[in-house]
Motif scaffolding. Structure first.
Motif, PDB file in Angstrom:
ATOM      1  N   LEU A 178       2.376   5.609  -7.598  1.00 29.81           N
ATOM      2  CA  LEU A 178       1.528   6.549  -8.460  1.00 29.81           C
ATOM      3  C   LEU A 178       1.502   7.605  -8.059  1.00 29.81           C
ATOM      4  O   LEU A 178       1.563   8.779 -10.150  1.00 29.81           O
ATOM      5  N   LEU A 184       2.810   1.525  -3.073  1.00 29.19           N
ATOM      6  CA  LEU A 184       1.631   1.729  -4.247  1.00 29.19           C
ATOM      7  C   LEU A 184       1.707   3.533  -4.384  1.00 29.19           C
ATOM      8  O   LEU A 184       1.375   4.073  -5.094  1.00 29.19           O
ATOM      9  N   TYR A 185       1.191   3.301  -3.316  1.00 26.54           N
ATOM     10  CA  TYR A 185       1.500   5.131  -3.170  1.00 26.54           C
ATOM     11  C   TYR A 185       2.135   6.476  -3.856  1.00 26.54           C
ATOM     12  O   TYR A 185       2.011   7.134  -4.175  1.00 26.54           O
ATOM     13  N   LEU A 198       0.534  -1.294   0.378  1.00 24.14           N
ATOM     14  CA  LEU A 198       0.045  -0.389   0.570  1.00 24.14           C
ATOM     15  C   LEU A 198       0.854   0.917  -0.514  1.00 24.14           C
ATOM     16  O   LEU A 198       0.690   2.179  -0.752  1.00 24.14           O
ATOM     17  N   VAL A 216      -6.871   2.681  -4.147  1.00 24.28           N
ATOM     18  CA  VAL A 216      -5.474   1.627  -3.532  1.00 24.28           C
ATOM     19  C   VAL A 216      -5.892   1.280  -3.028  1.00 24.28           C
ATOM     20  O   VAL A 216      -5.770  -0.199  -2.520  1.00 24.28           O
ATOM     21  N   LEU A 221      -6.495   2.157 -12.331  1.00 27.54           N
ATOM     22  CA  LEU A 221      -4.597   2.067 -11.879  1.00 27.54           C
ATOM     23  C   LEU A 221      -4.012   1.989 -13.019  1.00 27.54           C
ATOM     24  O   LEU A 221      -2.978   2.540 -13.221  1.00 27.54           O
TER      25      LEU A 221
END
Length: 581
Positions: free
Chosen positions: A93, A89-90, A86, A121, A307
């Motif tokens: 992104l 991915l943040y 998580l 997300v 995404l």
């Protein structure tokens, strides 16, 4: 779906996910094998010597304890990997969004990105933390139990095996029937989010125009669309859920009838039939949960696809061997730039020498701000080249390019932190004395002195706790602290009151000292002292020179700053019908 998940996460994260999935597979297999011990356990328990069941009971307890340890480990691994990914991915992104061209952020993007970065997300990462374990268990544990049934009784085993494609076909049909409804729901959610953001941002205009009622209706319509889409999604779930339930129950009933038939004809013992039916019943529980898990998987797949689309959007390309500007000259060489079907700049050529101040003026929509955005490489040109220090900006690394440039926009955005936090964005490693010096030069110290919390005063999201002039002073202090050799100013005093304009103008003068400067402005006070003024109209340079020279020519620049006044026209009201002529 796993392939999409790996693409979204990036190759560096595939290893932990694969290990977690392997652990979940092992857990599901051990769970199925633990139930296999029920057959000899029940056979001994219902046999002539029930005491013979103790060894099998001990084995069942040991295997079940091993399953408990594996289940705990796999669930914990899923949560840990999910939390780690998580965060990753943040970051991925955020880094990717920062590298996308500004033109990508068109209408509707704010709502889409805010939904993806928030709920999206989290929903995508729920696949690993919450959905992988039950989905693996729902698929692998029943198959393991079917294999066990085949080993103990081939008739019941074959009957259970024959049920596998029937359940799979039912599940596929359910997923396909719900896919369109899920997509519509996702689309309506994004539209509603965009409407909410639009409504909040447009509050000043709507209230000034007295049109809040109309905007309420538009927002209300989008929310009603979400409600209708949700209703259709719920209705589309029912046939599949009922179909799967009926199918699983019918198959269990068939196995029950077959087991009874075999027991009555003496082909198998009653204890074995009972044990195998317990196994079949244990198969039914995870199969019945497939519908719920599959629905969550479809929702997560939709988010992952969005995404993946965003992360697959190509950013502005970086040069493999970045160049370093030799000096601080700026050059536009026959630059053409189009936005959609509109040509914003058409063959513009302009050179700004190191240390020179050039003002760009012209009517709205002429392409003035676009020149600054091309210098900072917010966009890439369609033809020609933009150069800094003799190198095309496409050949210069982004960090190197931005380190050379300080920008002050007309509409300043401040991050939700303190005043000092926002000034330090110009140079995070600056000392407190350097921050205070930059603030004094921008006359921000006057603002800080009258605020109750001083430097620790929160500015609010977007800087809403400060006035427009105060936000401009923060932006100028930030640019002064950065101490970049190139300064770009975009209409920084166009909407300020005289007092703030005077303060901001002093800060601008200090900011421009000894630097290469490009100014976009309308105010005479801002442009008249520029070394050169460029008049831009319809994407072309139509005139350039000093302020005095351009006024002497009496061309477009002179007309622009001294427009011919149009006398007001007042209509004479008609006399009342009863008046005497």
């Amino acid at each position: 779906m796993i392939r999409i998940l790996f693409r979204v996460l990036g190759h560096e994260h595939t290893g932990p996910v694969r290990r977690t999935v392997s652990l979940m597979l092992a857990t599901a297999v051990v769970e199925g094998l633990s139930y296999a011990l029920l057959v000899p356990l029940l056979r001994a328990l219902f046999g002539d010597t029930p005491a013979d069941a103790w060894p099998w009971l001990t084995a069942f307890a040991a295997v079940f304890a091993a399953y408990g340890v594996l289940r705990f480990s796999s669930d914990l691994a899923g949560f840990r990997v999910g939390i780690k990914l998580l965060r990753g991915l943040y970051h991925r992104l955020g880094d990717h969004l920062a590298r996308l061209p500004v033109g990508w952020y068109g209408a509707g993007r704010v709502g889409e990105v805010s939904t993806l970065a928030g709920q999206g997300v989290l929903q995508a990462m729920s696949v690993i933390a919450h959905l992988l374990a039950p989905s693996v268990s729902a698929a692998v544990t029943p198959l393991t139990i079917v294999a066990v049934m085949l080993a103990f009784n081939w008739q019941l085993g074959l009957a259970a095996l024959a049920a596998v494609p029937v359940v799979a076909a039912t599940q596929v049909w359910t997923s396909r029937s719900m896919a369109a409804a899920d997509e519509e729901r996702a689309t309506r959610d994004h539209e509603a989010t965009a409407r909410v953001v639009e409504y909040l941002q447009a509050q000043p205009v709507l209230r000034a125009g007295g049109r809040t009622g109309e905007r309420f209706r538009l927002l209300d319509d989008s929310l009603h669309d979400v409600q209708r889409a949700s209703r259709r999604t719920t209705l589309s779930v029912l046939p599949g859920t009922l179909g799967l339930t009926v199918t699983v129950q019918a198959l269990f009933t068939t196995l029950l009838a077959l087991g009874a038939y075999l027991a009555l004809h003496g082909d198998v013992g009653a204890a074995e039939v009972l044990a195998l039916l317990v196994l079949a019943a244990r198969c039914a529980d995870p199969l019945l949960s497939l519908s719920d898990v599959a629905g969550k998987f479809r929702a997560a797949r939709t988010v992952l696809t969005r995404l993946d689309t965003v992360l697959s959007t190509p950013p502005l390309p970086e040069a493999p061997d970045p160049a370093h500007p030799a000096d601080h000259t700026l050059e536009f060489d026959a630059v053409t730039f189009r936005h959609g079907d509109r040509t914003v700049l058409d063959g513009v050529s302009l050179t700004v020498a190191e240390g020179e101040r050039v003002a760009v003026v012209g009517p709205s929509g002429a392409g003035k701000s676009t020149l600054l955005q091309l210098l900072t490489r917010f966009y890439d040109v369609d033809a020609g080249a933009v150069r800094v220090g003799g190198h095309d900006v496409r050949e210069i690394g982004t960090e190197t390019l931005m380190s050379k440039i300080a920008i002050v926009f007309q509409h300043v955005y401040l991050f939700d932190g303190t005043i000092e936090d926002n000034v330090r964005l110009g140079r995070p490693d600056a000392t407190a004395a350097e921050v205070r010096a930059a603030a004094t030069a921008a006359r921000l110290d006057e603002v800080v002195a009258r605020l109750p919390d001083g430097w620790t005063t929160p500015v609010g999201e977007g800087g809403t706790a400060l006035s427009g002039g105060e936000r401009q002073r923060v932006a100028i202090a930030r640019a002064l602290l950065k101490n970049a050799p190139v300064v770009l100013l975009d209409e920084v005093t166009s909407a300020l009151d005289p007092l703030n304009e005077a303060a901001v103008h002093q800060g601008i003068e200090r900011l421009m000292a000894g630097r290469t400067v490009v100014i976009v402005a309308h105010r005479m006070r801002t442009v008249r002292h520029a070394d050169r003024i460029v008049f831009l109209d319809a994407g072309r340079i139509v005139e350039e020179g000093t302020h005095e020279a351009l006024l002497t020519r009496n061309g477009p620049y002179a007309t622009f700053h001294h427009p011919t006044p149009t006398p007001p026209h007042f209509s004479t009201p008609a006399p009342p019908a009863s008046a005497t002529p």
